[in-house]
Design a protein around this motif. Structure first.
Motif, mmCIF file in Angstrom:
data_model
loop_
_atom_site.group_PDB
_atom_site.id
_atom_site.type_symbol
_atom_site.label_atom_id
_atom_site.label_comp_id
_atom_site.label_asym_id
_atom_site.label_seq_id
_atom_site.Cartn_x
_atom_site.Cartn_y
_atom_site.Cartn_z
ATOM 1 N N MET A 21 -38.047 7.528 6.827
ATOM 2 C CA MET A 21 -38.725 8.454 7.736
ATOM 3 C C MET A 21 -38.205 9.851 7.463
ATOM 4 S SD MET A 21 -38.365 6.037 11.055
ATOM 5 C CE MET A 21 -37.205 4.951 10.252
ATOM 6 N N ASN A 22 -39.097 10.813 7.553
ATOM 7 C CA ASN A 22 -38.739 12.188 7.251
ATOM 8 C C ASN A 22 -38.918 13.074 8.473
ATOM 9 O OD1 ASN A 22 -38.441 11.775 4.267
ATOM 10 N ND2 ASN A 22 -40.592 11.213 4.517
ATOM 11 N N CYS A 23 -38.141 14.127 8.497
ATOM 12 C CA CYS A 23 -38.173 15.060 9.616
ATOM 13 C C CYS A 23 -38.125 16.467 9.054
ATOM 14 C CB CYS A 23 -36.971 14.784 10.512
ATOM 15 S SG CYS A 23 -36.625 16.040 11.760
ATOM 16 N N SER A 24 -39.049 17.309 9.463
ATOM 17 C CA SER A 24 -39.029 18.705 9.046
ATOM 18 C C SER A 24 -38.881 19.583 10.285
ATOM 19 C CB SER A 24 -40.320 19.062 8.305
ATOM 20 O OG SER A 24 -41.438 18.886 9.142
ATOM 21 N N TYR A 25 -38.276 20.732 10.103
ATOM 22 C CA TYR A 25 -38.060 21.626 11.230
ATOM 23 C C TYR A 25 -38.201 23.056 10.769
ATOM 24 C CZ TYR A 25 -33.351 21.690 9.186
ATOM 25 O OH TYR A 25 -32.282 21.793 8.328
ATOM 26 N N LYS A 26 -38.191 23.972 11.740
ATOM 27 C CA LYS A 26 -38.519 25.351 11.404
ATOM 28 C C LYS A 26 -37.350 26.317 11.580
ATOM 29 C CE LYS A 26 -43.317 24.584 12.745
ATOM 30 N NZ LYS A 26 -44.404 24.930 13.695
ATOM 31 N N GLU A 55 -25.162 14.182 3.445
ATOM 32 C CA GLU A 55 -25.496 12.761 3.548
ATOM 33 C C GLU A 55 -24.479 12.060 4.432
ATOM 34 O OE1 GLU A 55 -26.740 10.976 -0.161
ATOM 35 O OE2 GLU A 55 -25.682 9.117 0.324
ATOM 36 N N LYS A 56 -24.989 11.084 5.205
ATOM 37 C CA LYS A 56 -24.096 10.267 6.024
ATOM 38 C C LYS A 56 -24.615 8.851 6.051
ATOM 39 C CE LYS A 56 -21.502 11.562 9.693
ATOM 40 N NZ LYS A 56 -21.186 12.085 11.031
ATOM 41 N N HIS A 57 -23.682 7.923 6.178
ATOM 42 C CA HIS A 57 -24.038 6.512 6.221
ATOM 43 C C HIS A 57 -23.480 5.894 7.499
ATOM 44 C CE1 HIS A 57 -25.207 6.179 1.874
ATOM 45 N NE2 HIS A 57 -24.508 7.280 1.840
ATOM 46 N N SER A 58 -24.226 4.916 8.020
ATOM 47 C CA SER A 58 -23.726 4.130 9.134
ATOM 48 C C SER A 58 -24.400 2.773 9.051
ATOM 49 C CB SER A 58 -24.048 4.804 10.465
ATOM 50 O OG SER A 58 -23.642 3.989 11.557
ATOM 51 N N GLY A 59 -23.643 1.785 8.580
ATOM 52 C CA GLY A 59 -24.224 0.456 8.420
ATOM 53 C C GLY A 59 -25.410 0.483 7.466
ATOM 54 N N ARG A 60 -26.565 0.038 7.969
ATOM 55 C CA ARG A 60 -27.785 0.026 7.140
ATOM 56 C C ARG A 60 -28.535 1.367 7.179
ATOM 57 N NH1 ARG A 60 -31.636 -2.904 8.973
ATOM 58 N NH2 ARG A 60 -30.798 -3.255 11.060
ATOM 59 N N SER A 72 -34.890 16.459 6.802
ATOM 60 C CA SER A 72 -33.933 15.361 6.853
ATOM 61 C C SER A 72 -34.699 14.063 6.656
ATOM 62 C CB SER A 72 -33.206 15.346 8.199
ATOM 63 O OG SER A 72 -32.358 14.214 8.318
ATOM 64 N N SER A 73 -33.998 13.050 6.178
ATOM 65 C CA SER A 73 -34.627 11.745 6.076
ATOM 66 C C SER A 73 -33.688 10.683 6.597
ATOM 67 C CB SER A 73 -35.004 11.437 4.625
ATOM 68 O OG SER A 73 -33.839 11.297 3.838
ATOM 69 N N LEU A 74 -34.287 9.654 7.163
ATOM 70 C CA LEU A 74 -33.558 8.485 7.653
ATOM 71 C C LEU A 74 -34.041 7.283 6.856
ATOM 72 C CD1 LEU A 74 -31.769 6.908 9.712
ATOM 73 C CD2 LEU A 74 -33.820 6.736 11.152
ATOM 74 N N LEU A 75 -33.118 6.603 6.224
ATOM 75 C CA LEU A 75 -33.424 5.390 5.472
ATOM 76 C C LEU A 75 -32.784 4.206 6.182
ATOM 77 C CD1 LEU A 75 -34.323 3.766 2.909
ATOM 78 C CD2 LEU A 75 -32.098 4.384 1.918
ATOM 79 N N ILE A 76 -33.588 3.196 6.474
ATOM 80 C CA ILE A 76 -33.088 1.947 7.018
ATOM 81 C C ILE A 76 -33.259 0.905 5.918
ATOM 82 C CG2 ILE A 76 -33.294 0.204 8.825
ATOM 83 C CD1 ILE A 76 -34.677 2.300 10.572
ATOM 84 N N THR A 77 -32.168 0.348 5.459
ATOM 85 C CA THR A 77 -32.251 -0.643 4.378
ATOM 86 C C THR A 77 -32.340 -2.052 4.972
ATOM 87 O OG1 THR A 77 -29.845 -0.791 4.259
ATOM 88 C CG2 THR A 77 -30.923 0.820 2.830
ATOM 89 N N ALA A 78 -32.948 -2.927 4.188
ATOM 90 C CA ALA A 78 -33.043 -4.348 4.567
ATOM 91 C C ALA A 78 -33.490 -4.491 6.017
ATOM 92 C CB ALA A 78 -31.699 -5.038 4.343
ATOM 93 N N SER A 79 -34.659 -3.967 6.319
ATOM 94 C CA SER A 79 -35.123 -3.905 7.699
ATOM 95 C C SER A 79 -35.239 -5.294 8.336
ATOM 96 C CB SER A 79 -36.469 -3.183 7.768
ATOM 97 O OG SER A 79 -37.440 -3.922 7.064
ATOM 98 N N ARG A 80 -35.110 -5.275 9.660
ATOM 99 C CA ARG A 80 -35.212 -6.492 10.464
ATOM 100 C C ARG A 80 -36.274 -6.287 11.529
ATOM 101 N NH1 ARG A 80 -28.707 -6.455 11.607
ATOM 102 N NH2 ARG A 80 -28.013 -6.806 9.456
#
Lengths: 110, 115
Positions: A21-26, A55-60, A72-80
């Protein structure tokens, strides 16, 4: 009025796939935060990234921040299936509040 | 420990009625925020307290909206003469002392429906 957009507005994936998911701001920011909201519930804080971080990581979860592109982008790996929710980015600009985007509705199909 | 709690969870009001929404923040949290979330949208800021002081009320949409936190803990958001456009979920959040820019902990919200 809200000061940013999430993209896409809605996302549907199969369990086990990654979701981005991506986020843009002004405006300039002090930090950017991602929150999750399950239907009919309050928001849950996921991760905070400061303006001097890339960059930051927290779990998945993996969050990136590009202040030059104001995105900014949010990546969720191995989704549930339990990851099904709305995801919001929120910017702290130095005023007294968070500015939220419009959110991405993620559906993870079991 | 207990999180942020809000009451009532649901409120139905007739147009013109006054309503009061309550927020119990996490014990010891100095900062308290109110947000309004319309259907399908992200939360929008209403007002901010640091202890009992209302430091920012720039997001309150009209003078029908009033918030207080008289003892620096529980807060009440009052809406007078409710209108249909006031229908929304009202979220309360609190954050750690002296770190209002850090993580905010949200309550479950009060869903207000004005008929």
């Amino acid at each position: 009025s809200q000061q940013g957009e999430e993209d896409p507005q809605a996302l549907s994936i199969q369990e086990g796939e990654n979701a981005t998911m991506n986020c843009s701001y002004k405006t300039s920011i002090n930090n950017l935060q991602w929150y999750r909201q399950n239907s009919g519930r309050g928001l849950v804080h996921l991760i905070l990234i400061r303006s001097n971080e890339r960059e930051k990581h927290s779990g998945r979860l993996r969050v990136t921040l590009d202040t030059s592109k104001k995105s900014s982008s949010l990546l969720i790996t191995a989704s549930r299936a339990a990851d099904t929710a709305s995801y919001f980015c929120a910017r702290w600009t130095g005023a007294n509040n968070l500015f939220f985007g419009t959110g991405t509705r993620l559906t993870v199909i079991p | 420990g207990a999180g942020v709690s809000q009451s009532p969870r649901y409120k139905v009001a007739k147009r013109g009625q006054d309503v009061a929404l309550r927020c119990d923040p996490i014990s010891g949290h100095v900062s308290l925020f109110w947000y309004q979330q319309a259907l399908g949208q992200g939360p929008e800021f209403l007002t901010y307290f640091q202890n009992e002081a209302q430091l920012d009320k720039s997001g309150l949409p009209s003078d029908r909206f009033f918030a207080e936190r008289p003892e620096g803990s529980v807060s009440t958001l009052k809406i007078q003469r409710t209108q249909q456009e006031d229908s929304a979920v009202y979220l309360c959040a609190s954050s750690l002392p002296r770190e209002p820019s850090d993580t905010q902990y949200f309550g479950p919200g009060t869903r207000l429906t004005v008929l």
